[in-house]
Design a protein around this motif. Sequence first.
Motif, PDB file in Angstrom:
ATOM      1  N   UNK A   9     -55.248  18.715  -1.588  1.00 49.43           N
ATOM      2  CA  UNK A   9     -56.358  18.682  -0.643  1.00 49.43           C
ATOM      3  C   UNK A   9     -55.788  18.688   0.772  1.00 49.43           C
ATOM      4  N   UNK A  10     -56.279  19.594   1.602  1.00 50.08           N
ATOM      5  CA  UNK A  10     -55.944  19.616   3.022  1.00 50.08           C
ATOM      6  C   UNK A  10     -57.201  19.170   3.758  1.00 50.08           C
ATOM      7  N   UNK A  11     -57.131  18.035   4.426  1.00 55.59           N
ATOM      8  CA  UNK A  11     -58.346  17.435   4.976  1.00 55.59           C
ATOM      9  C   UNK A  11     -58.042  16.692   6.273  1.00 55.59           C
ATOM     10  N   UNK A  12     -58.994  16.657   7.182  1.00 60.49           N
ATOM     11  CA  UNK A  12     -58.806  15.932   8.434  1.00 60.49           C
ATOM     12  C   UNK A  12     -58.901  14.429   8.181  1.00 60.49           C
ATOM     13  N   UNK A  13     -58.339  13.656   9.085  1.00 61.93           N
ATOM     14  CA  UNK A  13     -58.361  12.201   8.962  1.00 61.93           C
ATOM     15  C   UNK A  13     -59.795  11.688   8.952  1.00 61.93           C
ATOM     16  N   UNK A  14     -60.643  12.276   9.808  1.00 57.91           N
ATOM     17  CA  UNK A  14     -62.042  11.842   9.911  1.00 57.91           C
ATOM     18  C   UNK A  14     -62.801  12.158   8.625  1.00 57.91           C
ATOM     19  N   UNK A  15     -62.577  13.351   8.085  1.00 57.37           N
ATOM     20  CA  UNK A  15     -63.287  13.738   6.865  1.00 57.37           C
ATOM     21  C   UNK A  15     -62.793  12.946   5.661  1.00 57.37           C
ATOM     22  N   UNK A  16     -61.489  12.630   5.641  1.00 56.99           N
ATOM     23  CA  UNK A  16     -60.931  11.866   4.525  1.00 56.99           C
ATOM     24  C   UNK A  16     -61.539  10.471   4.434  1.00 56.99           C
ATOM     25  N   UNK A  17     -61.920   9.892   5.591  1.00 57.21           N
ATOM     26  CA  UNK A  17     -62.511   8.555   5.603  1.00 57.21           C
ATOM     27  C   UNK A  17     -63.884   8.521   4.940  1.00 57.21           C
ATOM     28  N   UNK A  18     -64.498   9.686   4.814  1.00 56.25           N
ATOM     29  CA  UNK A  18     -65.846   9.751   4.235  1.00 56.25           C
ATOM     30  C   UNK A  18     -65.829  10.042   2.742  1.00 56.25           C
ATOM     31  N   UNK A  19     -64.663  10.406   2.214  1.00 54.36           N
ATOM     32  CA  UNK A  19     -64.608  10.922   0.846  1.00 54.36           C
ATOM     33  C   UNK A  19     -63.675  10.116  -0.049  1.00 54.36           C
ATOM     34  N   UNK A  20     -63.881  10.306  -1.330  1.00 56.30           N
ATOM     35  CA  UNK A  20     -62.945   9.775  -2.325  1.00 56.30           C
ATOM     36  C   UNK A  20     -62.758  10.851  -3.385  1.00 56.30           C
ATOM     37  N   UNK A  21     -61.556  10.924  -3.942  1.00 53.48           N
ATOM     38  CA  UNK A  21     -61.239  11.937  -4.941  1.00 53.48           C
ATOM     39  C   UNK A  21     -60.823  11.264  -6.238  1.00 53.48           C
ATOM     40  N   UNK A  22     -61.202  11.878  -7.337  1.00 58.61           N
ATOM     41  CA  UNK A  22     -60.862  11.319  -8.646  1.00 58.61           C
ATOM     42  C   UNK A  22     -59.356  11.346  -8.859  1.00 58.61           C
ATOM     43  N   UNK A  23     -58.832  10.289  -9.437  1.00 54.99           N
ATOM     44  CA  UNK A  23     -57.402  10.211  -9.713  1.00 54.99           C
ATOM     45  C   UNK A  23     -57.006  11.317 -10.689  1.00 54.99           C
ATOM     46  N   UNK A  24     -55.960  12.055 -10.359  1.00 59.02           N
ATOM     47  CA  UNK A  24     -55.484  13.138 -11.204  1.00 59.02           C
ATOM     48  C   UNK A  24     -56.149  14.466 -10.948  1.00 59.02           C
ATOM     49  N   UNK A  25     -57.197  14.459 -10.103  1.00 56.17           N
ATOM     50  CA  UNK A  25     -57.895  15.702  -9.808  1.00 56.17           C
ATOM     51  C   UNK A  25     -57.021  16.643  -8.976  1.00 56.17           C
ATOM     52  N   UNK A  26     -56.231  16.042  -8.065  1.00 54.88           N
ATOM     53  CA  UNK A  26     -55.327  16.816  -7.206  1.00 54.88           C
ATOM     54  C   UNK A  26     -53.939  16.194  -7.250  1.00 54.88           C
ATOM     55  N   UNK A  27     -52.944  16.988  -6.898  1.00 54.53           N
ATOM     56  CA  UNK A  27     -51.557  16.520  -6.914  1.00 54.53           C
ATOM     57  C   UNK A  27     -51.153  15.840  -5.614  1.00 54.53           C
ATOM     58  N   UNK A  28     -52.047  15.839  -4.636  1.00 54.83           N
ATOM     59  CA  UNK A  28     -51.753  15.156  -3.379  1.00 54.83           C
ATOM     60  C   UNK A  28     -52.865  15.378  -2.370  1.00 54.83           C
ATOM     61  N   UNK A  29     -52.999  14.433  -1.466  1.00 55.05           N
ATOM     62  CA  UNK A  29     -53.948  14.528  -0.362  1.00 55.05           C
ATOM     63  C   UNK A  29     -53.137  14.623   0.922  1.00 55.05           C
ATOM     64  N   UNK A  30     -53.315  15.699   1.677  1.00 55.69           N
ATOM     65  CA  UNK A  30     -52.539  15.931   2.897  1.00 55.69           C
ATOM     66  C   UNK A  30     -53.479  15.922   4.095  1.00 55.69           C
ATOM     67  N   UNK A  31     -53.227  15.004   5.030  1.00 56.29           N
ATOM     68  CA  UNK A  31     -54.022  14.930   6.251  1.00 56.29           C
ATOM     69  C   UNK A  31     -53.524  16.000   7.220  1.00 56.29           C
TER      70      UNK A  31
END
Length: 385
Positions: free
Chosen positions: A73-95
């Motif tokens: 997931x490529x996501x902004x810091x502001x947008x990441x604060x609003x969301x949650x992702x299921x464990x194992x759904x992605x291999x990493x979250x990159x701000x």
Amino acid sequence: MLQNKVYLLLFISSFLLFNCKEDKGIIRKLPPLEKSTNSITYAEGFSVEEVSGFKVLKINNPWPNADKTYKYVLISKEEAAKRSFMKGEYDGIIITPVKRIVVTSTTHIPALELLNEEESLIGFPGTDYVSSQKTRQLIDNGNIRELGKNEGLNTEVLLDLNPNLVVGFGVDGSSKSLNTVSKANIPVVYNGDWVEKSPLAKAEWIKFFGALYNKTKQADSIFKTIETDYKAAKKLAQTVKNRPTVISGAMHKDVWYLPNGTSTEAQFLKDANVDYLYADTTGKGSLALSFETVFEKAKSANLWLSPSYFPTMEALKEANTHYTQFDAFKNNAIYTFSNTTGKTGGVLYYELGLARPDLVLKDIIKISHPELLPYYQPFFFKQLK
């Protein structure tokens, strides 16, 4: 008269209304400008997809025969604060945009510089191999930490640096060092630019870095310029009738290694419109032949490109006196990129050649068909002295 004006106004109004409706229909059908999936033309190893509020970076082929697609997931810091992702759904979250990065191959350096993001680089394994003056200056100033060797990273220093992201390089994904980094919740993304099958496909990985820095449009523009220059040089080369014969490589111990006909090296030679003597071969990796086999086929070759790491004609002769029997040796028609180095000895071709295939192709055209580029000075390849 008044009636005519009324009709005219009604006609104009109807025309504008009709065209507005048509325009809206057209706009609905156009893909989003930032839809990077549609802008990747040559590279097969990655894609970037738009999702509501974030992007998904997919790495399809980080090393040969990889059996898994990695998703980040490529996501902004502001947008990441609003969301949650299921464990194992992605291999990493990159701000994004990435502010502090570690890369592990010199081929990653040019992309950072082309995007004006070299100052985000905080660590690199084997800094002596970096040739670029801009990044070299950052190393000399202490802005970029030495991380040891790629196959055994100094994870203690790396973890202390606490980068936002590590861009890895690997042949099978079994790096213990990078696995340790990943377990420390620092995203690790393997870059597979080197696995691509053509020069332009490898160069297109600048769009991978563009996505990390929220510079998709800039990366697209840079690649478009490189692609246009490459195609123009290729088209120019096709205008000549005389195609010099070419041999490549040299002996290592008892084996002569040279590019197979489906390699990116052979693609450069084809696009430069030369007669590579092994263009009809196939397979993975280099060809491994005996001296006698190569000599029989290539004794009269007009040009000899990339004779391994030999820096001079004398060094080539000392390694094997039989090299002197080749016409290319007798005619001083041997060219190498190994002598074009940075101040600490790194070979510039291994750093910049992948990102700038247009320069590589022009070098070969200049050597093979000098009349086509009378004012061009080769960037990587130099005549062996």
